[in-house]
Design a protein around this motif. Structure first.
Motif, PDB file in Angstrom:
ATOM      1  N   LYS A 103      11.023   8.646  -0.974  1.00 11.45           N
ATOM      2  CA  LYS A 103       9.725   7.973  -0.878  1.00 11.45           C
ATOM      3  C   LYS A 103       9.554   7.193  -2.174  1.00 11.45           C
ATOM      4  O   LYS A 103       9.607   7.770  -3.260  1.00 11.45           O
ATOM      5  N   ILE A 104       9.397   5.869  -2.063  1.00 10.25           N
ATOM      6  CA  ILE A 104       9.314   5.045  -3.263  1.00 10.25           C
ATOM      7  C   ILE A 104       8.334   3.901  -3.056  1.00 10.25           C
ATOM      8  O   ILE A 104       8.265   3.314  -1.973  1.00 10.25           O
ATOM      9  N   ASP A 105       7.541   3.604  -4.075  1.00 15.92           N
ATOM     10  CA  ASP A 105       6.585   2.496  -4.011  1.00 15.92           C
ATOM     11  C   ASP A 105       7.331   1.167  -4.068  1.00 15.92           C
ATOM     12  O   ASP A 105       8.423   1.076  -4.639  1.00 15.92           O
ATOM     13  N   ASP A 106       6.704   0.128  -3.503  1.00 16.60           N
ATOM     14  CA  ASP A 106       7.397  -1.157  -3.412  1.00 16.60           C
ATOM     15  C   ASP A 106       7.472  -1.910  -4.732  1.00 16.60           C
ATOM     16  O   ASP A 106       8.085  -2.978  -4.798  1.00 16.60           O
ATOM     17  N   ASP A 107       6.863  -1.382  -5.784  1.00 15.52           N
ATOM     18  CA  ASP A 107       6.994  -2.019  -7.093  1.00 15.52           C
ATOM     19  C   ASP A 107       7.992  -1.266  -7.976  1.00 15.52           C
ATOM     20  O   ASP A 107       8.007  -1.440  -9.204  1.00 15.52           O
ATOM     21  N   HIS A 108       8.788  -0.419  -7.359  1.00 17.21           N
ATOM     22  CA  HIS A 108       9.844   0.309  -8.062  1.00 17.21           C
ATOM     23  C   HIS A 108      11.166   0.136  -7.322  1.00 17.21           C
ATOM     24  O   HIS A 108      11.187  -0.157  -6.121  1.00 17.21           O
ATOM     25  N   CYS A 109      12.259   0.320  -8.044  1.00 11.61           N
ATOM     26  CA  CYS A 109      13.599   0.280  -7.454  1.00 11.61           C
ATOM     27  C   CYS A 109      14.309   1.604  -7.727  1.00 11.61           C
ATOM     28  O   CYS A 109      14.152   2.185  -8.800  1.00 11.61           O
ATOM     29  N   PRO A 110      15.078   2.084  -6.779  1.00 12.54           N
ATOM     30  CA  PRO A 110      15.794   3.355  -6.986  1.00 12.54           C
ATOM     31  C   PRO A 110      17.070   3.166  -7.784  1.00 12.54           C
ATOM     32  O   PRO A 110      17.711   2.115  -7.727  1.00 12.54           O
ATOM     33  N   ASP A 117      15.622   9.043 -14.823  1.00 12.17           N
ATOM     34  CA  ASP A 117      15.994   7.682 -14.439  1.00 12.17           C
ATOM     35  C   ASP A 117      16.241   7.553 -12.935  1.00 12.17           C
ATOM     36  O   ASP A 117      17.052   6.749 -12.490  1.00 12.17           O
ATOM     37  N   LEU A 118      15.519   8.354 -12.158  1.00 14.19           N
ATOM     38  CA  LEU A 118      15.667   8.302 -10.692  1.00 14.19           C
ATOM     39  C   LEU A 118      15.225   6.953 -10.148  1.00 14.19           C
ATOM     40  O   LEU A 118      15.847   6.410  -9.223  1.00 14.19           O
ATOM     41  N   ILE A 119      14.141   6.402 -10.684  1.00 14.16           N
ATOM     42  CA  ILE A 119      13.618   5.108 -10.254  1.00 14.16           C
ATOM     43  C   ILE A 119      13.249   4.285 -11.471  1.00 14.16           C
ATOM     44  O   ILE A 119      13.146   4.797 -12.586  1.00 14.16           O
ATOM     45  N   LYS A 120      13.012   3.004 -11.250  1.00 11.58           N
ATOM     46  CA  LYS A 120      12.631   2.102 -12.330  1.00 11.58           C
ATOM     47  C   LYS A 120      11.586   1.122 -11.827  1.00 11.58           C
ATOM     48  O   LYS A 120      11.721   0.569 -10.734  1.00 11.58           O
ATOM     49  N   LYS A 121      10.542   0.925 -12.617  1.00  9.61           N
ATOM     50  CA  LYS A 121       9.483  -0.004 -12.233  1.00  9.61           C
ATOM     51  C   LYS A 121       9.979  -1.448 -12.344  1.00  9.61           C
ATOM     52  O   LYS A 121      10.660  -1.804 -13.312  1.00  9.61           O
ATOM     53  N   VAL A 122       9.671  -2.250 -11.352  1.00  5.11           N
ATOM     54  CA  VAL A 122      10.080  -3.650 -11.350  1.00  5.11           C
ATOM     55  C   VAL A 122       9.175  -4.425 -12.300  1.00  5.11           C
ATOM     56  O   VAL A 122       7.941  -4.372 -12.172  1.00  5.11           O
ATOM     57  N   SER A 123       9.746  -5.124 -13.248  1.00  5.47           N
ATOM     58  CA  SER A 123       8.957  -5.896 -14.208  1.00  5.47           C
ATOM     59  C   SER A 123       8.326  -7.089 -13.513  1.00  5.47           C
ATOM     60  O   SER A 123       8.895  -7.674 -12.596  1.00  5.47           O
ATOM     61  N   GLU A 124       7.130  -7.442 -13.957  1.00  8.67           N
ATOM     62  CA  GLU A 124       6.450  -8.583 -13.378  1.00  8.67           C
ATOM     63  C   GLU A 124       7.271  -9.841 -13.623  1.00  8.67           C
ATOM     64  O   GLU A 124       7.757 -10.085 -14.730  1.00  8.67           O
TER      65      GLU A 124
END
Length: 209
Positions: free
Chosen positions: A88-95, A200-207
């Protein structure tokens, strides 16, 4: 959300009742666009619920159930590559797919594994308490991984308890997931329950990226 107008006052109605409410032009165009993309790529799963924060617990349960359904279909069709975990991951993050695949491939079938990049104790803020004042640890909401055994327990075996979260939970699905994990831990002695933090499971996508 698609097919369920979220702006009834701006849509046409029949006989002044809440029934027969049409979607707005924007919603119709969005639905048509999503249907077209789904027809081409087949990688979108529509859910029959409002796209709002109040629906997050139900959306999360639907994600888990859909993941289990795909797994069962793969088995029935001889696909063999059954999903061992559901992310389950938010659309502003990448796995971090290296981590995700490693976890998924090393989880035994009888292990209810709950993996996230940060684990809250549930005591940090008042809002983390359930409606009954209960406190349970949980993984931070932007992204966490649930093993098949845990998904089965939460979204199938204990589905009535999970859906009826009102007495003990809230609209915060990540908090509820912690409570579902704790409940399953009490009711499924046949499973081994494991919390695991992978920073480091996920990373927030930079604007702008």
């Amino acid at each position: 959300f698609i097919g369920h107008p979220n702006d009834p006052s701006a849509a046409s109605t029949r006989q002044g009742k809440k029934q027969g409410v049409f979607a707005t032009e924007m919603e119709i165009e969005l639905a048509q666009s999503l249907q077209h993309e789904s027809d081409i790529f087949g990688d979108i799963q529509m859910l029959p619920m409002r796209d709002s924060y109040f629906e997050l617990p139900d959306k999360t349960l639907s994600i888990l159930r859909h993941g289990l359904l795909l797994q069962n279909n793969n088995n029935n069709n001889g696909g063999g590559g059954a999903a061992e975990s559901i992310l389950k991951i938010d659309d502003d993050h990448c796995p971090n797919m290296t981590k995700v695949l490693s976890i998924a491939s090393t989880t035994p079938r009888n292990v209810a594994r709950y993996v996230g990049f940060y684990r809250w104790k549930g005591t940090e803020y008042t809002i983390m308490k359930g409606a009954d004042g209960s406190i349970d640890p949980y993984m931070s909401g932007p992204g966490y991984l649930v093993s098949r055994a845990l998904a089965q327990a939460v979204a199938v075996d204990d589905i009535n308890h999970s859906v009826l979260y009102m007495p003990y939970g809230s609209s915060s699905e990540d908090v509820d997931m912690g409570k579902w994990f704790a409940h399953a831990n009490r009711t499924h002695p046949e499973l081994e329950f494991v919390y695991e933090v992978v920073k480091d499971l996920i990373k927030k996508v930079s604007e702008g990226s």
